[in-house]
Each structure stands twice: as structure tokens, then as C-alpha cells.
Write an enzyme that holds these catalytic residues in place. Structure first.
Site, PDB file in Angstrom:
ATOM      1  N   CYS A   2       0.820  -1.186   0.000  1.00 43.71           N
ATOM      2  CA  CYS A   2       0.000   0.000   0.000  1.00 43.71           C
ATOM      3  C   CYS A   2       0.862   1.247   0.000  1.00 43.71           C
ATOM      4  O   CYS A   2       2.063   1.192  -0.196  1.00 43.71           O
ATOM      5  CB  CYS A   2      -0.900   0.014   1.246  1.00 43.71           C
ATOM      6  SG  CYS A   2      -1.822  -1.518   1.504  1.00 43.71           S
ATOM      7  N   ARG A  50      -4.840   1.461  -0.410  1.00 34.43           N
ATOM      8  CA  ARG A  50      -4.773   0.013  -0.255  1.00 34.43           C
ATOM      9  C   ARG A  50      -4.696  -0.730  -1.581  1.00 34.43           C
ATOM     10  O   ARG A  50      -5.433  -0.434  -2.521  1.00 34.43           O
ATOM     11  CB  ARG A  50      -5.996  -0.489   0.521  1.00 34.43           C
ATOM     12  CG  ARG A  50      -5.919  -1.986   0.838  1.00 34.43           C
ATOM     13  CD  ARG A  50      -7.158  -2.473   1.553  1.00 34.43           C
ATOM     14  NE  ARG A  50      -7.033  -3.889   1.890  1.00 34.43           N
ATOM     15  CZ  ARG A  50      -8.030  -4.678   2.262  1.00 34.43           C
ATOM     16  NH1 ARG A  50      -9.257  -4.178   2.357  1.00 34.43           N
ATOM     17  NH2 ARG A  50      -7.826  -5.953   2.545  1.00 34.43           N
ATOM     18  N   LEU A  51      -3.786  -1.699  -1.633  1.00 36.63           N
ATOM     19  CA  LEU A  51      -3.745  -2.712  -2.684  1.00 36.63           C
ATOM     20  C   LEU A  51      -4.111  -4.029  -2.013  1.00 36.63           C
ATOM     21  O   LEU A  51      -3.388  -4.510  -1.131  1.00 36.63           O
ATOM     22  CB  LEU A  51      -2.348  -2.792  -3.298  1.00 36.63           C
ATOM     23  CG  LEU A  51      -2.149  -3.819  -4.418  1.00 36.63           C
ATOM     24  CD1 LEU A  51      -2.975  -3.449  -5.648  1.00 36.63           C
ATOM     25  CD2 LEU A  51      -0.668  -3.933  -4.789  1.00 36.63           C
ATOM     26  N   ASN A  76       2.378  -0.608   5.308  1.00 35.02           N
ATOM     27  CA  ASN A  76       2.679  -0.925   3.919  1.00 35.02           C
ATOM     28  C   ASN A  76       3.610  -2.131   3.907  1.00 35.02           C
ATOM     29  O   ASN A  76       4.662  -2.106   4.552  1.00 35.02           O
ATOM     30  CB  ASN A  76       3.359   0.279   3.241  1.00 35.02           C
ATOM     31  CG  ASN A  76       3.971  -0.064   1.896  1.00 35.02           C
ATOM     32  OD1 ASN A  76       3.471  -0.917   1.184  1.00 35.02           O
ATOM     33  ND2 ASN A  76       5.055   0.605   1.559  1.00 35.02           N
ATOM     34  N   GLY A  77       3.225  -3.192   3.191  1.00 32.61           N
ATOM     35  CA  GLY A  77       4.091  -4.354   3.103  1.00 32.61           C
ATOM     36  C   GLY A  77       3.336  -5.654   3.259  1.00 32.61           C
ATOM     37  O   GLY A  77       2.130  -5.737   2.998  1.00 32.61           O
ATOM     38  N   ILE A 294      10.856  -9.026 -20.386  1.00 32.91           N
ATOM     39  CA  ILE A 294      10.839  -7.843 -21.245  1.00 32.91           C
ATOM     40  C   ILE A 294      12.151  -7.762 -22.012  1.00 32.91           C
ATOM     41  O   ILE A 294      13.200  -8.213 -21.523  1.00 32.91           O
ATOM     42  CB  ILE A 294      10.624  -6.558 -20.408  1.00 32.91           C
ATOM     43  CG1 ILE A 294      10.345  -5.352 -21.316  1.00 32.91           C
ATOM     44  CG2 ILE A 294      11.797  -6.289 -19.486  1.00 32.91           C
ATOM     45  CD1 ILE A 294       9.874  -4.110 -20.577  1.00 32.91           C
ATOM     46  N   SER A 370      10.563 -11.573  -7.476  1.00 28.22           N
ATOM     47  CA  SER A 370      11.615 -11.039  -8.328  1.00 28.22           C
ATOM     48  C   SER A 370      12.977 -11.348  -7.716  1.00 28.22           C
ATOM     49  O   SER A 370      13.091 -11.537  -6.498  1.00 28.22           O
ATOM     50  CB  SER A 370      11.422  -9.525  -8.492  1.00 28.22           C
ATOM     51  OG  SER A 370      12.287  -8.989  -9.455  1.00 28.22           O
ATOM     52  N   GLY A 371      14.017 -11.368  -8.552  1.00 26.52           N
ATOM     53  CA  GLY A 371      15.323 -11.884  -8.135  1.00 26.52           C
ATOM     54  C   GLY A 371      16.309 -10.871  -7.620  1.00 26.52           C
ATOM     55  O   GLY A 371      17.500 -11.193  -7.490  1.00 26.52           O
TER      56      GLY A 371
END
Length: 596
Positions: A2, A50-51, A76-77, A294, A370-371
Site C-alpha cells: 500500500c 490500499r492494494l 505498507n508491506g 521484457i 523477483s530476483g
């Protein structure tokens, strides 16, 4: 995942500005497109975007208030062990009204106080308000995966998930911080906490809790630090045992990051790190896994995509794979939105790649792994081996890492802005000396690995991924920054990490699950050649930025230095293969897009 914001006033009877908090929330809207809320209690106001990832119901809406405990929070997190903590807290007598991790934070703080952060496995930035005492407690995760910016204002303090959000609240000192500028020009745009490029904004360092009392008194403490070298029981471990421990701990980190009430995908670059994450997810039963890559057009001899390797991994594990090819004709107009999405100026060429990829990925999933971090944690960069036998750790690191020596800094910065006394002082070298002198890493190579893991990584790759994914309302999780994995890697002797081009123990651990063609390939990067070799329309855009009236009025750089870079940009490349011209132009570009 968020965006958070807030204001705290220190004078009794003075109300926090909900208008300022709302302005910050509006600027943070892309970070949280699924909901928003505002909380005000006298001197304190919190805002939230908020997500929805965990507990999709309104029960986990924020700001969250627990009236029985007298606590309010914005967060957030993601806390990956929230279910285990919930069970422990339930055993202590706590009851819950939601199924998410936010409420677990409230109860954990009430049960264990500010040290509750030591029990958290996850990425987080939060603010908690104690109704009865008036105290506000802010905190940030161990590796700084989630951002938290601060600004002192007359009689108060504001905080937000991004620097532009704080600027949007008004009344912030937006002058350039000269020390931060020196760091920006030395560390390929990294400005270590607590500095930011603006005088009036600071960022809470990673692994830090800040307690703000009602009268404005502040107490800050670091709750975690990274120590290099063997611990009790490590002396007898051979390479095979370290290799197995790495695979076992990384597998656990990847599994943890599946905690979600929505599907989780992978950003698959085709390199070892993201390929290993994909492999471990597939090995642990993830079916229908969505992966995303990508690529850009080739410039000269520099290839702009790594599809040949991401395709190998996607075919091997049967993922639902998506390629995104971007030509420079599309990248250039999108660059403006990309720069606008940056919390701070970030010079890495692949910002635009992550920005465009995130826009596409967010149409299909809300969470990706993700790396980022593997190169710093497991010694994947070329400047580490020379430090094995170094007798001058500071000098050897600066030689291979700094974008400019101090002599060039004096040529670049305009003394009319910066002042001659400032140019006489090598701020970045002195900062490096202080960091390398800190206890907990004795060998030169370990000093560099610790610095890169706890500082350079935080304010370059990690910030880049957070900013670019959140600009699309996409949550990115980084298993290589699981603090247990980072602690394990710090115990492994450097001699087991650096052979074979670096990350040796990680490569050998991967052989049981990842195709050899991916492991033994030449080391690659996330390439965006058009921003490394500035030509044609890209060069013209840079010229326009540097010649804009606002850039000339700001006067950060000497015109003869800029003219030299503009005359032959491909000649002026940093030791880490970045464009010096793009670095100075990006700073001005960012100021202009933030309206500064």
C-alpha cells in the site's frame, strides 16, 4: 502492499492537517488503487491507499483502529509469518476481527512493544498511534524493502511512502542537499539514508524504529544488523553443507512469499536468480505459474533482450510465459511517466524496463516474485574478487565502484551553487571510510558485501523495483532479501561465493533444479541499450532537459562539463558501465517532472 502517510503535531490542542494527509494520499494513489482511508485523532492524522493482497474484505481496510487496545495503524508491506504470529497471539488471549496481517501487527505491538519487529518475517513500513499516551511509533523492515520518508515541519512531523507525496503536502524545503548530491554523483544515484536529494526530506534507515513522543522528542534505535563471518558450529561445515543450506533456506524464502489471497507470478529475466525462483516454485507444486519477461532492441553490439534464456526456463517448467518487446519509439514517450514514478532520482537504465513490464504484468496478476539482491548477497559483482587480498579496502572499493573521483566532482559541480568549501571536502569517501570502520565485518571483501547488501542494494535495485511495480499497483516480493537467507550468506566464506564469476555457492545449489544452460551462461544484466548509448531522439531529449530554463536556474552543474558530456556521451561511461550524461540529465529530468 500500500501507500501510507501521516502528520503528527507537537503542540497540545493543535490538530493535524487532514488536508495535508489527503494530498499525500492522492499522490500515493497508484500504490493503492483498491481503497483509501483517513484517520484523525487530535494531533495525529493517518492516511492510507490500499492494494488488496491479503484478506480482501473490508475488515482489513486501513487506517485500522483497535479501540479496545487504544491503537491505530497504517502499514505498507506484507508479513509472511502472520498466521504463525496470529496463533501465538491467540494463545495469549487476543481475539481478531480480520484475517489479514495488519491486525496482527497491532496485536503484536500491544503484546511485545516496539521490539515486536524482531518477530516479523516480511517487508514493512508502519506507523502506530497510541491513543492514551499520544506516542507514535514508526518502523521499517530489516533490508529497507519498503520505504518511509520523513519531513520536519514547523511544530510537527510528516511521513509518507514516497518523497513526492511529502512534497505534495506543501511547506517542504525542496532545496538540494549538497551532501546528498555528492553521494548521488559518486554512488550511481544512491543517496544513503537518512539523506535524500532534498534538504527537507529524510528517510528512516532500514531496520530502524523511531518513537515520537507527544512533545516531539524522538528516540531512534536499530533493531537488526548484519554480521559477517562464521558463527558457532560453522567452522566444520564443508562446501556441500553450505550448498544444501542455501537451497533449503532459499526454498523456504520462496514458499513464504506465496502468502496471498491472489495469484503470485514471477518476473523472469532469464538470469540465474529469477530462474531459480521459478524453478523452486514449480518444484513446490505451483501449477499455471505466470512468468513475464521484457526485451528491448539491440544497439550496436549490445543485445537488448535475454529471451533465449527466459524461454528455456519457461519451457522447462511449463509456465504460462509472457514476453514484452519494447522498441525505443515506445520507450521514449513512456520515460516521462517512469521518471515521475521515482520517489528519488534513480539512474539505472532498467528503470524503464521495470516500469513498462509492471504496467503489463499488473493486467494479469497483483503479486510477483523477483530476483533482486542475489548479486549483493552472494557476491556476484566483479569488484569483489580484487578485495579478497586488498590492503586498502576503501581505496580499492572506491576505484572500481565510484562513478567519479573527487577531482572530477570539482569539474562537474558549479561552485556558485555548491560553494568552494563543499568541493574541497570528499563527502562520499569520508562516508565510505566510516561505514567500512564499523564492527561486524573484518575482511575487506566482507566490508564491501555488507555495504552493498545493507545500503547500495536498498537504495538502488530494491527501491527501483518498489517504485516501478507500485506505480502500476503491483506488489513485488524479493526472496533473496529474506533476512534469514541474508544472515546465512554472511556466514559463508567469501571463497565459496566468488569463484566462477561470482555467486558460486548459489550456482551450485541451483544445479539440482535449474537447466545448466541458464546457470553456465555469460553473466547478463537487464539491458536497456538506448539509455546507455544515448543517440538520436534520446540524446535530443537529454539536451532539452539540460537546457531547460529550470535547469539553468538551478545551476547544479558547470556548463563546460555538460557540454563535454553532450559532445561525446558514449565516451563518458562510469566504471559500472553507466552513462555519466544520463546520470546528470536524469537528476534534472526528475526535478522537472516533480515540479521542482
Amino acid at each position: 502492499m500500500c501507500g501510507v502517510s501521516g502528520e503528527i503535531r507537537f503542540k497540545s490542542g493543535e490538530a493535524a492537517s487532514t488536508a495535508a494527509v489527503q494530498a499525500m494520499c492522492d499522490r500515493l494513489a497508484p500504490r493503492g488503487p483498491d481503497g483509501h482511508g483517513l484517520f484523525a485523532h487530535g494531533r495525529v492524522a493517518f492516511g492510507h491507499r490500499r492494494l488488496k493482497i491479503i484478506d480482501l474484505s473490508e475488515a482489513s481496510q486501513q487506517p485500522m483502529v483497535d479501540s479496545a487496545l487504544g491503537l491505530a495503524i497504517v502499514f505498507n508491506g506484507c508479513i509472511y509469518n502472520h498466521r504463525e504470529l496470529r496463533e501465538e497471539l491467540a494463545g495469549l488471549g487476543y481475539s481478531f476481527f480480520s484475517d489479514g496481517d495488519t491486525e496482527v501487527l497491532i496485536k503484536a505491538y500491544h503484546a511485545w512493544g516496539p521490539d515486536f519487529v524482531k518477530r516479523m518475517n516480511g517487508m514493512f513500513a508502519f506507523a502506530i498511534h497510541e491513543r492514551d499516551s499520544g506516542r507514535v511509533v514508526l518502523g521499517r523492515d530489516r533490508l529497507g524493502i519498503k520505504p518511509l520518508y520523513l519531513a520536519d515541519i514547523p511544530g510537527g512531523l510528516r511521513f509518507a511512502s514516497s518523497l513526492p507525496a511529502l512534497v505534495a503536502s506543501g511547506g517542504i524545503d525542496t532545496d538540494v542537499d549538497p551532501v546528498a548530491l555528492h553521494h548521488y554523483m559518486s554512488f550511481h544515484a544512491v543517496v544513503p539514508a537518512p539523506h535524500t536529494i532534498l534538504k527537507g526530506v529524510r528517510k528512516l534507515p532500514p531496520a530502524t524504529v523511531l518513537v515520537v513522543e507527544p512533545d516531539g522528542t524522538k528516540r531512534e534505535h536499530t533493531y537488526w544488523s548484519l554480521t559477517f563471518g562464521p558463527q558457532a558450529g560453522d567452522e566444520g561445515r564443508d562446501f556441500a553443507e553450505w550448498r544444501e543450506l542455501v537451497l533449503e533456506t532459499l526454498t523456504r524464502a520462496v514458499r513464504r512469499r506465496l502468502v496471498a489471497d491472489v495469484p503470485v507470478g514471477v518476473l523472469l529475466s532469464g538470469g540465474l536468480d529469477s530462474s531459480l525462483i521459478t524453478a523452486l516454485l514449480a518444484e513446490n507444486g505451483q501449477s499455471g505459474l505466470k512468468t513475464f519477461s521484457i526485451g528491448f532492441e539491440t544497439v550496436g553490439d549490445e543485445r537488448g533482450d535475454e529471451f533465449q534464456y527466459s524461454d528455456i526456463v519457461a519451457r522447462h517448467f511449463g509456465t504460462d510465459h509472457h514476453r514484452l518487446f519494447v522498441d525505443s519509439a515506445r520507450a521514449l514517450p513512456e520515460l516521462t511517466d517512469c521518471v515521475r514514478a521515482m520517489s528519488e532520482p534513480m539512474v539505472s537504465h532498467d528503470n524503464i524496463g521495470f516500469f513498462l513490464l509492471s504496467q503489463e504484468v499488473a493486467k494479469q496478476v497483483k503479486v510477483v516474485q523477483s530476483g533482486q539482491g542475489a548479486d549483493e548477497v552472494f557476491g556476484g559483482y566483479h569488484w569483489y574478487p580484487p578485495l579478497l587480498e586488498s590492503r586498502d579496502a576503501v581505496g580499492d572499493y572506491a576505484r572500481v565502484f565510484f562513478d567519479r573521483d573527487h577531482a572530477e566532482m570539482a569539474e562537474a559541480l558549479d561552485p556558485r551553487f555548491i560553494g568552494p568549501r563543499f568541493i574541497e571536502d570528499d563527502h562520499s569517501r569520508r562516508w565510505l571510510e566510516q561505514r567500512f570502520a564499523m564492527p561486524g565485518a573484518e575482511r575487506p571483501v566482507d566490508k564491501a558485501l555488507r555495504l552493498d547488501t545493507t545500503v547500495m542494494l536498498v537504495d538502488d535495485p530494491v527501491k527501483r523495483v518498489d517504485n516501478m511495480t507500485m506505480a502500476a499497483g503491483l506488489e513485488a516480493r524479493v526472496p533473496f532479501l529474506d533476512h534469514e537467507l541474508v544472515e546465512l550468506a554472511a556466514r559463508i566464506p567469501a571463497e565459496m561465493k566468488l569463484p566462477d564469476g561470482g555467486k558460486y555457492v548459489l550456482k551450485e545449489a541451483a544445479r539440482s533444479v535449474v537447466p545448466a544452460a541458464v546457470i553456465d551462461r555469460p553473466k547478463g544484466y537487464f539491458p536497456v541499450p538506448a539509455l546507455k548509448y544515448l543517440r538520436g531522439p534520446f540524446l535530443e531529449r537529454v539536451r532539452d532537459v539540460l537546457n531547460a530554463p529550470s535547469a539553468r536556474q538551478r545551476g547544479l552543474f558547470r556548463r563546460d562539463y555538460l557540454d563535454r558530456l553532450l559532445a561525446d556521451p558514449e565516451r563518458h561511461i562510469t566504471p559500472l558501465r553507466g552513462s555519466k550524461l544520463w546520470q546528470v540529465a536524469l537528476l534534472e529530468f526528475w526535478f522537472q517532472e516533480q515540479g521542482l
